[in-house]
Each structure stands twice: as C-alpha cells, then as structure tokens.
Design a protein around this motif. Structure first.
Motif, PDB file in Angstrom:
ATOM      1  N   ASP A 218       0.828  -1.210   0.000  1.00 16.70           N
ATOM      2  CA  ASP A 218       0.000   0.000   0.000  1.00 16.70           C
ATOM      3  C   ASP A 218       0.857   1.252   0.000  1.00 16.70           C
ATOM      4  O   ASP A 218       0.567   2.228  -0.706  1.00 16.70           O
ATOM      5  CB  ASP A 218      -0.921  -0.001   1.226  1.00 16.70           C
ATOM      6  CG  ASP A 218      -1.993  -1.075   1.132  1.00 16.70           C
ATOM      7  OD1 ASP A 218      -2.203  -1.587   0.012  1.00 16.70           O
ATOM      8  OD2 ASP A 218      -2.602  -1.402   2.159  1.00 16.70           O
ATOM      9  N   ALA A 219       1.931   1.235   0.788  1.00 15.61           N
ATOM     10  CA  ALA A 219       2.815   2.407   0.837  1.00 15.61           C
ATOM     11  C   ALA A 219       3.545   2.614  -0.486  1.00 15.61           C
ATOM     12  O   ALA A 219       3.732   3.744  -0.932  1.00 15.61           O
ATOM     13  CB  ALA A 219       3.827   2.244   1.978  1.00 15.61           C
ATOM     14  N   GLU A 222       1.174   4.102  -3.133  1.00 13.19           N
ATOM     15  CA  GLU A 222       0.903   5.521  -2.911  1.00 13.19           C
ATOM     16  C   GLU A 222       1.953   6.406  -3.571  1.00 13.19           C
ATOM     17  O   GLU A 222       1.655   7.523  -3.994  1.00 13.19           O
ATOM     18  CB  GLU A 222       0.862   5.812  -1.413  1.00 13.19           C
ATOM     19  CG  GLU A 222      -0.419   5.327  -0.738  1.00 13.19           C
ATOM     20  CD  GLU A 222      -0.410   5.623   0.751  1.00 13.19           C
ATOM     21  OE1 GLU A 222       0.542   6.295   1.208  1.00 13.19           O
ATOM     22  OE2 GLU A 222      -1.336   5.187   1.447  1.00 13.19           O
ATOM     23  N   HIS A 223       3.202   5.917  -3.654  1.00 10.93           N
ATOM     24  CA  HIS A 223       4.272   6.700  -4.281  1.00 10.93           C
ATOM     25  C   HIS A 223       4.181   6.692  -5.809  1.00 10.93           C
ATOM     26  O   HIS A 223       4.737   7.586  -6.460  1.00 10.93           O
ATOM     27  CB  HIS A 223       5.643   6.148  -3.881  1.00 10.93           C
ATOM     28  CG  HIS A 223       6.037   6.439  -2.463  1.00 10.93           C
ATOM     29  ND1 HIS A 223       5.567   5.707  -1.403  1.00 10.93           N
ATOM     30  CD2 HIS A 223       6.850   7.393  -1.933  1.00 10.93           C
ATOM     31  CE1 HIS A 223       6.078   6.178  -0.294  1.00 10.93           C
ATOM     32  NE2 HIS A 223       6.859   7.199  -0.576  1.00 10.93           N
ATOM     33  N   LYS A 226      -0.543   7.365 -11.018  1.00 12.26           N
ATOM     34  CA  LYS A 226      -1.794   6.659 -11.299  1.00 12.26           C
ATOM     35  C   LYS A 226      -1.835   6.143 -12.737  1.00 12.26           C
ATOM     36  O   LYS A 226      -2.365   5.079 -13.015  1.00 12.26           O
ATOM     37  CB  LYS A 226      -2.993   7.584 -11.049  1.00 12.26           C
ATOM     38  CG  LYS A 226      -3.102   8.082  -9.612  1.00 12.26           C
ATOM     39  CD  LYS A 226      -3.442   6.945  -8.666  1.00 12.26           C
ATOM     40  CE  LYS A 226      -3.602   7.461  -7.241  1.00 12.26           C
ATOM     41  NZ  LYS A 226      -3.825   6.362  -6.270  1.00 12.26           N
ATOM     42  N   ARG A 246      -7.024  -1.321  -4.603  1.00 13.97           N
ATOM     43  CA  ARG A 246      -5.812  -0.768  -3.989  1.00 13.97           C
ATOM     44  C   ARG A 246      -4.724  -0.513  -5.015  1.00 13.97           C
ATOM     45  O   ARG A 246      -3.921   0.402  -4.874  1.00 13.97           O
ATOM     46  CB  ARG A 246      -5.285  -1.739  -2.938  1.00 13.97           C
ATOM     47  CG  ARG A 246      -6.049  -1.693  -1.633  1.00 13.97           C
ATOM     48  CD  ARG A 246      -5.865  -2.967  -0.846  1.00 13.97           C
ATOM     49  NE  ARG A 246      -4.471  -3.251  -0.559  1.00 13.97           N
ATOM     50  CZ  ARG A 246      -4.045  -4.429  -0.105  1.00 13.97           C
ATOM     51  NH1 ARG A 246      -4.892  -5.409   0.086  1.00 13.97           N
ATOM     52  NH2 ARG A 246      -2.775  -4.613   0.148  1.00 13.97           N
TER      53      ARG A 246
END
Length: 792
Positions: A218-219, A222-223, A226, A246
């Motif tokens: 997940d971390a 996030e970086h 998209k 996710r």
C-alpha cells in the motif's frame, strides 16, 4: 608529382562521412520504430500465436530470446503478451511452471523500447517479488533476454549494502525488487524518482497482497503515478475487489488459461498423501529418504527452527545423501550459495520453509515432501509446483496427522487437486527415536534446537485460521516431543494462559477437590518403566523452605538491632491461621487505637497514587525493588517551560469551540499553508543572501591571497600577516624606523648538494633549519657526522 588515380572514388572527409552514417542509422531506427508501432496496433490479441517470431517484437528482444533458446510460446504467454503489448492491465493465472516470467518480461522490454526509453528518463518498470530468491531468478532471466537492449536494470533486495544500491538507483530503467527494501529506498533515497513509471509488475501477486506484505505494498502504490500499466501474475490469482482497487487497475483483462482444466496442478504430477501420527512423522521421513538416495528431494516444514533441528539431527544420522537447509533467517550470501548448490546437484535433499515455495525453478526435482500440513490449498499448490515443471514428470507426498485428514482433503477437493492415499511399507520403516534421544542427551545444543522447534511448530498450529483442519487439542504433542528426543514437552505460554483461565473460572469446591486429587496423585509412586533423574527428584521435594525462618533469624543477629515496628514473621505469631491485617485509614482514629488482630502495619504515602501498606515482609521487600516500585508510581508527564518559567504539558489540545470560532477547517488550512509558504520564501531569500555574502567573501579572500603572492615574488621576501584578524602593531613594528636603513638581504652561498632551482624554490620559505657542510663528504665518518647533525 604522383600521377592522378584513375577509377578510384574519392573518400569523403572523416567528419562528414561519420555524420552521414549516423544520420542514416538514426533514420533507419525511426522507420523501424514506426513499423513496430504500427504492427502492434494491428495485432489481434485473440489470434493464436505459437512462436515468438509471430509476435511484433523488436530486434534486440528477438535476438535475446533466440540466444536464450526461447522459441515456442506457452499458453499463458500466447494469451497475455499480445494484450500486454497493447498496454492493457492484466491479471494472469496459470499453473506452476508454465512460463509466467517471460509473460511479463517481454512486454516490459518492448513497451520501454517503443517509447525510446533511455537512462535519462529514470525508472520505467518496477517488478515486485515476494522473496529474494525469486527476485534473483527474475533478474537473471531479464539479463538473458535483454542482453542486446541498452536499458539499465537493477536488483534491489534485502541483505545487501543499502549505500551501494542508493548510489546506482537513480540510473536504473528496470528494477526487480522485494517490497520491504523497495519501500526503504522510497523513504530514504533522495535521488530515487518514480514519477515517470510506466509499468508495475507483481509476480506471485496473491502472496504479495497477503497480510504479510499488505502495508508495504500500500505504501509503495501511494508513491507511484496513477497513469501506468499494471500486471499481476500468480498460480492462484487474487480476485478480491478490494485488492484490485488498492492497485488502481483500469479495466483489467483476466487471463486464466487453466481455469477450465480438470486439475489445478500439472497433469504430469503424481500426488499422494500419507496418514501418519505426529509422533511417527520423523521416523517416516527418515525411512523415505533412506529409500530414495538417488533422488532430488525438497522437504517443506512450517518454521525455520524446525528446519534447523531436522537438518542438524538428520546430518548426525547420516542417511547417505547430501543434506541442505534453507530458511529466511540465513544471511543472503548463504541462501544464494545453498540455492546454487541444490540447483546444480543431481541427488540431494533440502529442508526448507515456504521461502522456496513460490516461483523458484530448481531443475529436475523428483520429490516434494510436505512434512507439515500447509496452511491452505493455495500454499499446497505452490509447494508441489517445484516439481513437474515445463511438462516434466514429478511426485509429491503430503504427510497428514489423523486430525488433519478430513479437513485438508476437503480443501484440496474444492481447489481441484487430485490426490490419492498411499501407505509406507512396514518392512522399510525405521525408528530413530532412541538415536535422537541419545543425541539430545549428549548434545545440549541439539536439545535446545529441538525445544525451540517444538514450540514454533505448536505455535504455528495454534495461530492457523482454519480450525476445521488445525485444532491444537487433537495433536499428540507429548508423543511428538518424545519422537524428537526431548525428555518432555516444553511448556508453551499460550497453553499456560488457557489453563490459568480455566482455573480462574472453576468453582472453589471443584478446585479444592482437584487439588486434593493432585496431591494424592503426586504421592503415588512412578511407573516401573519410567526413568526418574536426580533433577526430577529434586523438583519433587516438598517443604524446601523449611529452614528459611531460622536462616533469617541467623542473619538478623548479625545486623544492627532495629526498633520494633510490628513487622514480624508469620511463624512468630501465636495464631495458627494467618489473617490479613486491617490498617486504620480514617483521620479520626488515633495511633494508639488497637486495630484488629495482629501487629500494626506501616503506611507509606507519596510514592504512588494511593499510600502503600507494608503489612508483611513481602511488602517490605517490594520497597527495595525499583522495578516493582515503578508499577506503583504514576506515569510521568513531559513538561516544557515557557519564557516566564511556567511549566505546562508539551502537547496541549485546543478546545473545539475555540478552533471552530477561528473559521472552517479549509479556511484555517489555507491560512496555515499561506503563512508557511511566506515563511519558507523568506527563509529562502535569507539563504540566498547568505550564500551571496559567503561567495563574495571567498572571492575577496582569493583576490587578497593572489595579491600577497605577487608581492612576495617581486620583493623577494613574503610579508606574513596573521590573517584577516592579525595584529596591526606587529606589522608596524616590523617596518624600518625613520633614519634607519633596512638591512640588506644577504644571499647565502650555494651548497654542494643544491642547484639554482632548489635555491629559488626555498627562497619564500621560512624557519627552515640547514646543516652546513664545508666540503662534500667523502668518507664514512663524514657521512655519519652529517647524519648526526640532521638528527639533532
């Protein structure tokens, strides 16, 4: 003059000819890129392709595949590569050993090649693997098929130097990594940029999205940007909507080539299970290894401590086959060495945890033995996938306890896993219990390993989610401990906690009857066949503290007499039963008032929230222990002092009404950001001004230093100052007075060992000590005298 050459073409000038060749090559590359892009756009993903030559691939990729002897496509490759070349997000699911690695490596190389990716564009593709060994294997395949490309590729896994990886990370186009180390670089490496990432690939995606890696994944996501292409591959693919959300997948294509197959495992794999009690597992395993000395075997266990114990004990027993072990606690160099040795060996046995269970390609594995039952059917499928790869034959055996049989067979049937029962031959069955017991008695380290292995196995059963298969009370743990050579089953914390809960909730009448029965049972003599050691007899003694009261009196005689404060031993009381002492806590009660039966207790206040009542020697000893007193004290609060010297808490919460009175959250946030932006701009201006000032000062110092050097050359003697902060009076004192003539500089005579250049070089230097020699030394005595002068 030489005659003119006839029939020869005049060569163009060197620079112009090279430029022409380069421009032609560049033009040809542009045309090839346009043709390749057009061919990919015209590609039909549903069309059947059997070889790599049928796909629109670039020349470097085609040459790399041909040099690595990859020609025909597998099912997963033929269906997923065309979709991936068109930029689609993919969920790929196929049986183990079906070639999923090439299914995502070829699109990675092709998509970056078509975009003309260079090392200056940064990271283009990120490939995440759950284990280090699988990441290394993917990287090796990438090196083989991408050898003719100009991309830079890197391997980022744990167990290596973080600093070396940080230095090279900024220049990488393709990275193969594990989740933990990748997240560490994203947080700590400043030069690592992933804003231009084009592709994200996850091999063994269901394991990566599992609980063990969920936070790290997940971390990482996030970086990432998209807008990217995402591909997930595994033998047991995840279909959870939450997992796919996710990862921000966009209309993913689900490619499951073996979903309609009769079984989830390869058809060339023969699968068996053996129902054996927990106490007989090691005997059956040793007998199996002794019967297959010319085979290549992988034995899976549930924990690394079990791997160590089984490896060390079997190594002492010497079954006649090379033994190895692999688990996650080993250092990276040792893991790589063991993996390489097992891959190159023809007949050997390796004991391993689930570190080896996914993706690793060991050539020609004959047997996969699962000594411990896997946690679920997916883990079983990945474990047996280490054999019968690429349409080769293989065999797998699952050891099941009688309590595990029904539940595990039900789970395997739901996953379409064909498995049949088999029984070991009683003639070839060997027992190693006595040998293990003897080894554990002689070697305390092996006994310690066995105890740790027993505890880790029991815990692994206890924490399993599927209680239909794993129920801790259904296992013969005492028999398992004796089969490992241990004198008894070690105590386990979670079992002790459960027992204490049962005792706490038991009625007193039943509890007293149980204690009486225990006393009676304890008084019984041991069985005839049971062996009792001196340690057993020592721990069975009763009234071990019978002399403690007399011993305390002896010690008390040596100590100085203390005033009688009512703290006496219970043995000195006249009462047969010890009664709790009641302490007067009312302010009205006087000290002389007689309270309850027994001596008056001491009350100490000021240590904790409530006063401490010292009514026994145990409570008195408590006051001497800092560790126990900390439990009675209140937790401290960190305070800070303001400018007026008033102490207050470090963090104070603002009242909600005051916060709401200042405006809405958005308005306050905007105001805070505006203020911080202004502050940062001011600080930036100050920093720039400071940098300009320092630069100006540096330039001025350099100019003054150059002027001093020039002055020293002209006058023949440099005037030394104390620096910028030198003493001006010292400079004035060095100048000649009025009417005095400056002493002329006398040029010293040139020595025998000097030339003109040396004398000129030494002119600006000061405070140099010279040893003069009138004549050149000719004898040994002259040289010794000169050396003595130099040493002094």
């Amino acid at each position: 003059m030489a005659p003119p050459t006839i029939g020869r073409k005049s060569k163009p000038s060197g620079r112009g000819g090279k430029n022409d060749v380069r421009s032609l090559k560049r033009k040809r590359d542009v045309e090839d890129h346009i043709k390749l892009q057009k061919a990919v756009e015209e590609l039909d993903p549903k069309a059947e392709t059997k070889s790599f030559s049928d796909l629109p691939l670039s020349e470097p990729t085609s040459k790399g595949l041909e040099a690595s002897h990859f020609k025909t496509l597998t099912d997963i490759q033929s269906k997923s590569i065309p979709l991936a070349l068109k930029g689609k997000d993919i969920l790929g699911a196929a049986k183990t050993g079906s070639g999923k690695t090439l299914a995502f490596l070829v699109p990675v190389l092709e998509n970056l090649y078509r975009q003309k990716w260079t090392e200056f564009d940064g990271l283009g593709a990120l490939i995440i693997s759950p284990t280090r060994e699988l990441a290394i294997q993917i990287f090796e395949v990438l090196r083989k098929i991408g050898r003719y490309h100009t991309f830079s590729a890197g391997l980022v896994i744990g167990g290596r130097s973080l600093q070396e990886e940080q230095e090279r990370l900024g220049r990488m186009n393709i990275l193969v990594c594990t989740p933990g180390r990748m997240l560490q670089h994203m947080d700590q490496t400043a030069a690592f940029e992933i804003d231009n990432l084009q592709m994200l690939v996850m091999d063994e995606a269901d394991r990566i999205m599992d609980m063990g890696f969920s936070k790290a994944v997940d971390a990482i996501v996030e970086h990432l940007p998209k807008q990217r292409q995402t591909m997930l591959f595994s033998a047991t693919q995840t279909k959870k909507v939450s997992d796919l959300a996710r990862l921000s997948l966009r209309d993913p294509e689900y490619v499951a080539v073996h979903e309609a197959a009769a079984s989830a495992t390869p058809t060339t794999l023969q699968q068996y299970y053996v129902v054996t009690p927990l106490a007989d597992k090691l005997d059956t395993l040793f007998s199996f290894i002794r019967s297959n000395l010319k085979a290549k075997i992988i034995v899976f266990l549930s924990s690394g401590k079990q791997v160590r114990f089984v490896y060390e004990s079997f190594r002492h027993l010497q079954p006649g086959i090379p033994l190895m072990h692999l688990h996650g606690r080993q250092k990276q160099a040792a893991r790589l060495d063991i993996t390489a040795k097992f891959s190159s060996s023809k007949n050997s046995c390796i004991f391993a945890t689930d570190v080896v269970a996914r993706g690793l390609d060991f050539p020609a594995v004959d047997w996969v033995i699962q000594l411990d039952c896997p946690e679920d059917a997916d883990t079983y499928i990945h474990r047996v996938g280490r054999t019968a790869r690429y349409e080769r034959a293989g065999k797998a055996v699952l050891f099941l306890d009688p309590s595990e049989e029904e539940g595990m067979l039900k789970r395997l049937d739901q996953k379409k896993v064909p498995i049949q029962m088999t029984k070991p031959r009683s003639k070839k069955q060997q027992s190693i219990k006595d040998q293990l017991q003897n080894m554990c008695f002689q070697d305390p380290e092996l006994k310690y390993l066995g105890q740790k292995a027993f505890v880790s196995y029991t815990r692994s059963i206890y924490v399993q989610k599927d209680k239909e298969i794993f129920t801790i009370n259904n296992y013969d743990l005492e028999g398992y401990a004796s089969s490992m050579g241990l004198p008894g089953a070690p105590k386990i914390k979670f079992q002790k906690g459960d027992d204490s809960k049962k005792i706490k909730n038991t009625p007193r009448a039943l509890l007293s009857s149980d204690e009486d029965s225990d006393v009676e049972a304890g008084s019984k003599k041991p069985k005839k066949g049971e062996v009792r050691t001196k340690y057993d007899r020592m721990f069975e003694r009763r009234n071990q503290d019978v002399l403690s009261g007399h011993y305390s009196k002896l010690i008390a005689e040596d100590e100085p007499e203390r005033p009688d404060d009512g703290l006496v031993d219970a043995d000195e009381d006249n009462d047969f039963l010890s009664v709790k002492r009641v302490v007067p806590m009312d302010e009205d009660s006087s000290d002389d008032e007689e309270v309850a039966s027994g001596p008056v207790a001491k009350v100490i206040s000021g240590i904790g929230r409530e006063p401490i009542v010292v009514d026994s020697k145990r409570r008195e000893k408590l006051l001497k222990s800092k560790k126990k007193l900390l439990k009675l004290k209140e937790k401290g609060q960190k305070v800070v002092f303001d400018e007026d010297g008033v102490a207050h808490q470090m963090y104070e919460l603002e009242d909600e009404d005051d916060f709401a009175r200042r405006g809405t959250v958005e308005a306050q946030r905007a105001k805070f950001l505006q203020a911080e932006t202004a502050r940062v701009q001011e600080a930036d201006l100050d920093d720039k001004q400071l940098a300009k000032t320092k630069k100006r000062e540096k330039r001025e110092k350099k100019r003054l230093r150059e002027a001093d050097e020039k002055a020293g050359i002209v006058d023949g003697e440099a005037l030394e100052l104390a620096g910028d902060g030198g003493d001006p009076l010292a400079l004035l004192a060095s100048l000649p007075l009025d009417g005095e003539e400056e002493a002329p500089t006398v040029k010293r005579p040139k020595k025998w060992f000097e030339d003109d250049s040396d004398q000129e070089r030494e002119a600006p230097k000061k405070k140099r000590r010279l040893i003069e020699a009138e004549d050149e030394p000719e004898t040994l005595e002259d040289l010794e005298a000169l050396a003595a002068g130099l040493l002094q």
